[in-house]
Structure formats: C-alpha cells, structure tokens
Design a protein around this motif. Structure first.
Motif, PDB file in Angstrom:
ATOM      1  N   ASP A 288     -28.638  70.464  84.726  1.00  0.00           N
ATOM      2  CA  ASP A 288     -28.478  71.773  85.361  1.00  0.00           C
ATOM      3  C   ASP A 288     -29.844  72.443  85.327  1.00  0.00           C
ATOM      4  O   ASP A 288     -30.597  72.263  84.375  1.00  0.00           O
ATOM      5  CB  ASP A 288     -27.468  72.572  84.523  1.00  0.00           C
ATOM      6  CG  ASP A 288     -26.957  73.801  85.225  1.00  0.00           C
ATOM      7  OD1 ASP A 288     -27.636  74.304  86.138  1.00  0.00           O
ATOM      8  OD2 ASP A 288     -25.868  74.284  84.832  1.00  0.00           O
ATOM      9  N   ARG A 289     -30.153  73.195  86.379  1.00  0.00           N
ATOM     10  CA  ARG A 289     -31.477  73.811  86.404  1.00  0.00           C
ATOM     11  C   ARG A 289     -31.573  75.086  85.577  1.00  0.00           C
ATOM     12  O   ARG A 289     -32.635  75.516  85.189  1.00  0.00           O
ATOM     13  CB  ARG A 289     -31.908  74.105  87.835  1.00  0.00           C
ATOM     14  CG  ARG A 289     -32.750  72.993  88.425  1.00  0.00           C
ATOM     15  CD  ARG A 289     -32.832  73.168  89.912  1.00  0.00           C
ATOM     16  NE  ARG A 289     -31.478  73.261  90.462  1.00  0.00           N
ATOM     17  CZ  ARG A 289     -31.203  73.395  91.758  1.00  0.00           C
ATOM     18  NH1 ARG A 289     -32.156  73.509  92.624  1.00  0.00           N
ATOM     19  NH2 ARG A 289     -29.950  73.438  92.177  1.00  0.00           N
ATOM     20  N   ASN A 290     -30.449  75.749  85.346  1.00  0.00           N
ATOM     21  CA  ASN A 290     -30.525  76.954  84.504  1.00  0.00           C
ATOM     22  C   ASN A 290     -29.191  77.222  83.821  1.00  0.00           C
ATOM     23  O   ASN A 290     -28.148  76.698  84.227  1.00  0.00           O
ATOM     24  CB  ASN A 290     -30.987  78.167  85.316  1.00  0.00           C
ATOM     25  CG  ASN A 290     -29.885  78.731  86.167  1.00  0.00           C
ATOM     26  OD1 ASN A 290     -29.005  79.425  85.672  1.00  0.00           O
ATOM     27  ND2 ASN A 290     -29.886  78.420  87.442  1.00  0.00           N
TER      28      ASN A 290
END
Ligand code: 9MR
Ligand code: 9MR
Ligand code: ZN
Length: 511
Positions: A288-290
C-alpha cells in the motif's frame, strides 16, 4: 449467448433489463416453461458500442408472475431464469459457506465432501528474522493460495459484519452462520498482534506451494514483519467487531476493544511502516502506498466504540484532511469504510460522511456502462470485487435518499456478476447456467472438482499471468477473462471478493 440475463433470476419487484448483442430483432418475447409467449416488449432503438459489441437493451420489468422463463429475439434465446421471491437465497448461503471451506487449522465437516481435510497449518510460526515461535493458527486461507493476510482479512470481516447488521433477515444458515464464521477469523487476527500493539502483516510459507490440499502444505510458517496498514486495519476491524459482539459476548467484545486500543497506541507512536515482502518471502504482498486511510478508519471505529474525546478529535482532524474525491471499499484504500462508518458519527462529522458517500455514489452512477457496471476501460485484478463494492456504495445512497436510481444501479452490479456480462458467465461457482468452474483454487485443482459458492476475480485487462497473455491478448477489458485454473489474475477466488458480494446481496434483499 447473445441475450444476457441474471441467470439466477429476479424478484418480482426488480427492474429487469436484458442486454442484447448484435442486431437480433426489434421485439423481445418472454416465454414460459411451456413455450408460450407471455409478454412481448420492444428492443431499444438506441445501440451502444462496448467491448467490441453493439448492444441494445430490452426492459421486461412488467413480468412479475413467479415462474420459469426464457427470452427470445430473432433466432436467439437466453438461458432460462426464474421470477421468484427469493432467487438469491441459496447463493447467499453458499457465499458465506465459502468462508467455512477456507478455514485454516480446523477439521472441515464431512458435508464439505471431497474438500474435507484434517486441520492444516497447525505448527507454530516463526517471526521473520528471529527464532521466536508464535501460535498463528486459525483464520481463513486468503484465496486460491493458503496465505493468511491481515489487511484483506479486515476487509472481509467488516463486509460480513456490516451485511449482518444491515439485514440479518436475509441469511439462512448453511454449514456455518455468519457471526460464528466472522469470529473464526477474528480469533486468528487477535493472535497476530504483538505485545507492543503492532500487528504482523501476514503468516504464510516463504513461497506459494503447488496445487495441493491445505494440510499437504507443511513448509515452515513465517510471520512477516509488522506494518502500520495491517495495524490500522486491525484496529478498525476490532473496534467495529467489538460493538458487533457487545451483547452476544461481552468478554470477547472487551478483548477486541482492548486489542484495538493497543493497535491505536502503536500507530500513535510510529511513522508509516509500509509493507514489502522481505527477502526470501514471495507470497501475497498486499502493499500500500500510504496508511492515512487506515489511520482514519481506525480513528472513526474507535470513536464509535469507545466514545472517547481523543478518538473523536483524531477522527475529526483526519476527516477534514483526507482526500475525499473517492471512497473505495478496497483492501488497500479503505476510505469507503471510513465514509460509511463515519455516517454514524455525531453532528457535522456524520453529515460530512453522508455527503462523502453521496458524492461517491454520484460519481459511480456517471460511470455505469451498457452492461451496467461502473468500470469500462481498465478492469483491475479482482474487478468483480470492485463491482460488488460499488454496488454496496450505491445502495448506501439509496438508503440515504430513497432515490430508486441508486438502488437500480446497485442491482445492475449484481446482475452483471450473475450473468449480464459479455461472456455470459455466472461468476459464482456452482450457480447459474454457465458458472465459472475452473478457478485458480488449490483444493479445487487438487480434487478435480470445483468448490461451490466462490466469486471469481473476473475480467482483468492487465494480462497479468501467462495464461491470460496466451489466450486473452487483444481482448477488450470486459472479455479479458478465462475460466482456466492457471489464470490467477482473472480467475482466482478470494475471501474479500466473496465478502462484498455477501454485503451487496444483504443490501438488495432488504425489505
Ligand atoms: O497461486 C498464486 C496466487 O494465489 C497468487 O494470487 C498469484 C500472484 O501472486 O501467484 C500464484 O502463484 C504463482 C506464482 O506467483 C508464480 N508461479 C506460479 C504460481 C501459480 O501456480
Ligand atoms: O487481490 C490482489 C490484487 O488486487 C493485486 O493486484 C494482486 C497482485 O498484487 O494481488 C491480489 O491478491 C492476491 C494475493 O496477493 C495472494 N492471494 C491471492 C490474491 C488474489 O489473487
Ligand atoms: Zn491452513
């Protein structure tokens, strides 16, 4: 098939629209089981080009008499279907039972037939990079593989609990009952929390095994490192589940509330720890990017469960800061859960979330195509999950406004999954006239029989496995599906693809 219908049929009250491919004729006949024409309706003059086909529609909603029928136009006919008060009941039971079949660390009941197996993956798991051993047994196998991952587990559990809260009357027990089954997963999730509140991202072997039964995978189990996405999802899911079981089992509810609080404390004193498979581990990454959406969702659920000022303040701060231009119910992007659950918050915060849900539903509505779904150009891996998710979101807008357009749009997502799609598949195994039957699912491949009640990932335009590249290159998005066990990017099955379809059915079956 050139006349596409929901192969499981329709309730009398539903809007009923067939999608016709090519220029078949101007009139659609509805015939009953004795072959008599009981209704004739016009085929739309308007035609739409989509996914290399020219499509028209025919609305036969005036057919409300329970019975069995087929549709006819020119030389073509549809698969048979029924008009019935409860056309989806058996399917809903099977979709929940699927989770029982996915159980890890349990002896499956003999009723599961050739899928019964002794308890699997019962050994202790080693914490990655150490010699520490932990009991990480239980839960559900994620998908066609036997990994168990926290992030998608949280999505699956919350979908199920919401479904039950929205419409428990829709559920008929099968091999299992929804609250017991969700608890099976929750008990496992609790085992993956470390003493400091952080939650291990997953437990799996180092790599994917061959096409064997679960108990035959006997490699070492490894707990992959803690991530803040897993910890945030865990906090949200546990806080929500704590409310769900508060009356039926207060002690269990308290255990989950405390676990959620510890997970929150871990988040509060840690910067984002985003997961990537460590050296030597190649099972599902769920990267997940964030973690902003996970932290927001956790704050909201904790605020609702604990009613403490610190959680409410965190929820308020994060709600105003987060990008509200979308609200997906994903496994990576949990903003949709924040929006839906946030509607329960007091005052302006609740209102902000209601607006957020409505705006999202309006965006989805604009995207609906000739097959009724919310995506056209690019279908992601597991598109049938997104379609189910979008149906759930559209239905929330119907609940808020009473406007039928949202409900009908939500119904279209279901019709697509059960037959109104360009390849005429019923994407749930064991159901309909043309069910998906060869999933990327190890037990099904090992037994040479397809387990029932599993929703396929469905069309995916990215050509992300060798089988898809060999057979689907050049196909339009909606036809990028192959019912072949080797195509894991179009035809795997997953706990969190079944779960939003359970939620969608619970919505649509609400009285
Ligand atoms: O079986 C695996 C499936 O569950 C995953 O979704 C997929 C993508 O991570 O990978 C599958 O495993 C394949 C592996 O990635 C490459 N070798 C062939 C495996 C399938 O038999
Ligand atoms: O569902 C996941 C999909 O959104 C991703 O694009 C894909 C590749 O990272 O992985 C999917 O998840 C798989 C997981 O990694 C392993 N178990 C099976 C899952 C479904 O194919
Ligand atoms: Zn197992």
């Amino acid at each position: 098939m050139n006349i596409q219908i929901n192969q499981l049929g329709y309730t009398p009250a539903m809007k009923k629209t067939a999608v016709l491919r090519g220029r078949l004729g101007n009139q659609l006949q509805v015939k009953n089981a004795s072959g008599e024409t009981v209704l004739t309706v016009p085929v739309s003059a308007e035609r739409t080009n989509l996914w290399d086909d020219e499509l028209a529609t025919a609305d036969f909603s005036t057919l409300t008499q329970p019975g069995a029928y087929t549709l006819h136009c020119g030389e073509e006919s549809s698969y048979p279907f029924v008009i019935d008060e409860k056309p989806y009941e058996a399917c809903l039971t099977a979709l929940v039972d699927m989770l029982y079949y996915q159980r890890c660390g349990d002896d499956l009941k003999p009723e599961t037939g050739c899928f019964a197996h002794p308890a699997c993956h019962t050994g202790l798991a080693r914490v990655y990079g150490s010699e520490e051993l932990v009991d990480a047994s239980g839960g559900w196998h994620d998908a066609g593989d036997f990994g168990r991952y926290i992030v998608p587990a949280a999505k699956a559990v919350v979908d199920l609990l919401m479904a039950w809260e929205w419409n428990r009357g829709a559920f008929v027990p099968g091999l299992t009952e929804l609250p017991d089954e969700a608890r099976w997963e929750l008990e496992w999730m609790l085992k993956l929390q470390r003493a400091d509140g952080g939650v291990y991202h997953k437990v799996s072997c180092a790599r994917f095994c061959g096409m064997i039964m679960p108990h035959e995978e006997t490699e070492e189990l490894i707990l992959s490192p803690v991530s803040t996405t897993a910890t945030g999802d865990f906090a949200a899911c546990m806080a929500m589940a704590s409310r769900f079981y508060a009356v039926s089992d207060p002690a269990f509810a308290l255990r989950m509330k405390e676990a959620a609080g510890r997970a929150w404390d871990f988040l509060a004193c840690n910067e984002p720890i985003l997961f990537r498979n460590p050296e030597g581990i190649t099972t599902g990454g769920y990267g997940d990017r964030n973690d902003e959406d996970e932290r927001l969702w956790a704050a909201i659920e904790l605020a609702l469960t604990c009613k403490e000022e610190k959680f409410l303040a965190a929820a308020a701060e994060r709600l105003t800061a987060i990008d509200r231009s979308a609200a997906p119910l994903g496994w990576a992007d949990m903003r949709g859960y924040a929006a839906i659950e946030g509607m329960l918050l007091p005052g302006e915060l609740g209102q902000l979330c209601r607006n957020w849900v409505l705006e999202e539903a309006d965006r989805l509505l604009c995207r609906i195509n000739a097959y009724g779904i919310t995506m056209t150009d690019r279908l992601p891996w597991g598109s049938n999950m997104n379609i189910s998710n979008d149906g759930v979101m559209l239905y929330q807008a119907y609940v808020l406004t009473g406007d039928e357009k949202y409900r009908q749009a939500a119904e279209k997502q279901l019709h697509y999954l059960l037959g109104v799609n360009p390849l005429s598949y019923c994407y749930v195994s064991g159901f309909g006239s043309q069910p998906m039957s060869h999933p990327h699912h190890r037990p099904s491949v090992a037994q040479g029989v397809c387990q029932p009640g599993m929703l396929s990932g469905g069309a995916a335009s990215g050509m992300m496995d060798a089988c898809a590249r060999e057979h689907l290159q050049g196909q339009p998005a909606g036809k990028s599906f192959i019912d072949h066990f080797a195509s894991y990017s179009t035809n795997e099955i997953c706990i969190y693809w079944n779960s939003p379809m359970v939620a969608l059915l619970a919505c649509l079956l609400a009285k």
